[in-house]
Design an enzyme around this catalytic site. Structure first.
Site, mmCIF file in Angstrom:
data_model
loop_
_atom_site.group_PDB
_atom_site.id
_atom_site.type_symbol
_atom_site.label_atom_id
_atom_site.label_comp_id
_atom_site.label_asym_id
_atom_site.label_seq_id
_atom_site.Cartn_x
_atom_site.Cartn_y
_atom_site.Cartn_z
ATOM 1 N N GLY A 81 47.066 38.967 57.612
ATOM 2 C CA GLY A 81 45.770 39.078 58.279
ATOM 3 C C GLY A 81 44.887 40.041 57.541
ATOM 4 O O GLY A 81 44.913 40.078 56.326
ATOM 5 N N GLU A 95 57.056 37.206 53.460
ATOM 6 C CA GLU A 95 55.765 37.332 54.138
ATOM 7 C C GLU A 95 55.819 36.637 55.493
ATOM 8 O O GLU A 95 55.575 35.429 55.577
ATOM 9 C CB GLU A 95 54.677 36.659 53.304
ATOM 10 C CG GLU A 95 54.409 37.313 51.984
ATOM 11 C CD GLU A 95 52.971 37.050 51.562
ATOM 12 O OE1 GLU A 95 52.240 38.014 51.375
ATOM 13 O OE2 GLU A 95 52.584 35.879 51.448
ATOM 14 N N SER A 123 49.406 42.084 55.698
ATOM 15 C CA SER A 123 48.621 43.226 56.195
ATOM 16 C C SER A 123 49.033 44.563 55.584
ATOM 17 O O SER A 123 49.081 45.581 56.269
ATOM 18 C CB SER A 123 48.698 43.302 57.715
ATOM 19 O OG SER A 123 48.066 42.180 58.273
ATOM 20 N N HIS A 167 53.000 29.937 48.793
ATOM 21 C CA HIS A 167 52.313 30.778 49.771
ATOM 22 C C HIS A 167 52.074 29.990 51.063
ATOM 23 O O HIS A 167 51.775 28.802 51.031
ATOM 24 C CB HIS A 167 50.982 31.301 49.212
ATOM 25 C CG HIS A 167 50.410 32.373 50.086
ATOM 26 N ND1 HIS A 167 49.580 32.085 51.135
ATOM 27 C CD2 HIS A 167 50.600 33.705 50.096
ATOM 28 C CE1 HIS A 167 49.272 33.216 51.758
ATOM 29 N NE2 HIS A 167 49.882 34.218 51.145
ATOM 30 N N TRP A 186 44.117 37.599 45.399
ATOM 31 C CA TRP A 186 42.717 37.582 45.828
ATOM 32 C C TRP A 186 42.360 36.426 46.759
ATOM 33 O O TRP A 186 41.208 36.299 47.177
ATOM 34 C CB TRP A 186 41.810 37.541 44.597
ATOM 35 C CG TRP A 186 41.781 38.818 43.809
ATOM 36 C CD1 TRP A 186 42.481 39.968 44.066
ATOM 37 C CD2 TRP A 186 41.006 39.082 42.631
ATOM 38 N NE1 TRP A 186 42.184 40.916 43.116
ATOM 39 C CE2 TRP A 186 41.289 40.403 42.221
ATOM 40 C CE3 TRP A 186 40.108 38.321 41.868
ATOM 41 C CZ2 TRP A 186 40.696 40.991 41.103
ATOM 42 C CZ3 TRP A 186 39.522 38.899 40.752
ATOM 43 C CH2 TRP A 186 39.813 40.227 40.387
HETATM 44 P P1 PGA Z 1 47.003 40.133 53.712
HETATM 45 O O1 PGA Z 1 47.439 38.823 52.915
HETATM 46 O O2 PGA Z 1 47.450 41.320 52.891
HETATM 47 O O3 PGA Z 1 45.542 40.025 53.813
HETATM 48 O O4 PGA Z 1 47.701 40.096 55.015
HETATM 49 C C1 PGA Z 1 48.737 38.662 52.462
HETATM 50 C C2 PGA Z 1 48.931 37.302 51.880
HETATM 51 O O5 PGA Z 1 48.122 36.407 52.098
HETATM 52 O O6 PGA Z 1 49.910 37.098 51.182
#
Ligand code: PGA
Length: 257
Positions: free
Chosen positions: A173, A167, A215, A96, A10
């Site tokens: 995004g 990632e 995304s 992250h 989230w």
């Molecule tokens: P997103 O975020 O799905 O909005 O691209 C992915 C993330 O922050 O790990």
């Protein structure tokens, strides 16, 4: 076949507890009949209590960060693994890219957090990924370094509690148009698997789930899970949109049938 891991992250949302409750209840309700997936919701710390209530069929929850020590308790503002475990959290996201960028987390700190989380019995969702994808393949070395340093001196017995989330930072995004392609994700995930086999040995390394994030939406979900060959998805923005996340979970559930 192992359940696909569909992780809702989230970020710093939503702004109030009632909304958090609403999204959580709807995700729990939607997940309870989807037995081919495990939905994992990782909210801001303040909403973890909300998630500990309700139906847990095909559903778990976790945190988006953790502190790396609890020998002392004088770490103002920090959250320990014991606190998370006592609330019923099973997972924690570590490394992250937003924390690496805005909070200065480096591979050394991430390694400490991973060790501590694993020792405490939490499952770790370890995020790696490049800022840019260059034509000479330097980005692969970057990913390798993140993995080697992040997983340095982790005893082999903990490998079963590690999930690697690939990632690519440029793909994170708001919409599907930024996402990576399933073919490329497949290629990079094979590369990551090889590094994990080098670290933990074939038997253990091959079993570590590799998931994709960046995304993800309901339209690209099938591609990543089938052609991309990943074991799950880490979903940011679309995890806060109840309808979208429901569709993502349903598509993932059908793929695994
Ligand atoms: P997103 O975020 O799905 O909005 O691209 C992915 C993330 O922050 O790990």
């Amino acid at each position: 076949m192992a359940k696909k891991l569909i992780i809702a992250k989230w970020k710093m949302n939503p702004v109030d507890k009632d909304t958090a409750k609403k999204i959580s209840i709807s995700t729990q309700r939607n997940a309870c009949n989807l037995k081919n997936i495990e939905a994992i919701v990782c909210p801001p710390f303040v909403y973890l209590g909300v998630l500990s209530a309700g139906d847990k069929r095909n559903f778990s929850f976790g945190a988006q960060d953790i502190f790396w020590d609890e020998k002392k308790t004088s770490y103002t503002g920090e959250i320990s693994a014991t606190m998370l475990k006592k609330l019923g959290a099973k997972y924690v996201i570590i490394g992250h890219s937003e924390r690496r960028e805005y909070l200065g987390e480096d591979n050394l700190m991430i390694n400490k957090k991973i060790k501590y989380a694993l020792l405490s019995g939490l499952k770790v969702i370890f995020c790696v990924g490049e800022k840019e994808r260059d034509d000479d393949g330097q980005y692969l070395n970057f990913i390798k370094m993140e993995i080697m340093e992040g997983l340095r001196s982790i005893p082999n017995k903990f490998s079963k509690n590690i999930i690697v989330a690939y990632e690519p930072i440029w793909a994170i995004g708001k919409s599907g148009k930024n996402a990576d392609s399933p073919e490329k994700v497949f290629e990079v995930s094979i590369y990551i698997k090889k590094i994990l086999v080098d670290i933990f040995g074939r038997q253990k390394g091959e079993k570590i789930p590799i998931i994709y994030g960046g995304s993800v939406d309901s339209k690209n979900t099938a591609g990543f899970l089938s052609e991309g060959g990943v074991s799950g998805l880490l979903v940011g923005h679309k995890s806060l949109d109840q309808e979208s996340f429901k569709e993502i979970m349903e598509v993932a559930n059908n793929i695994n049938k």
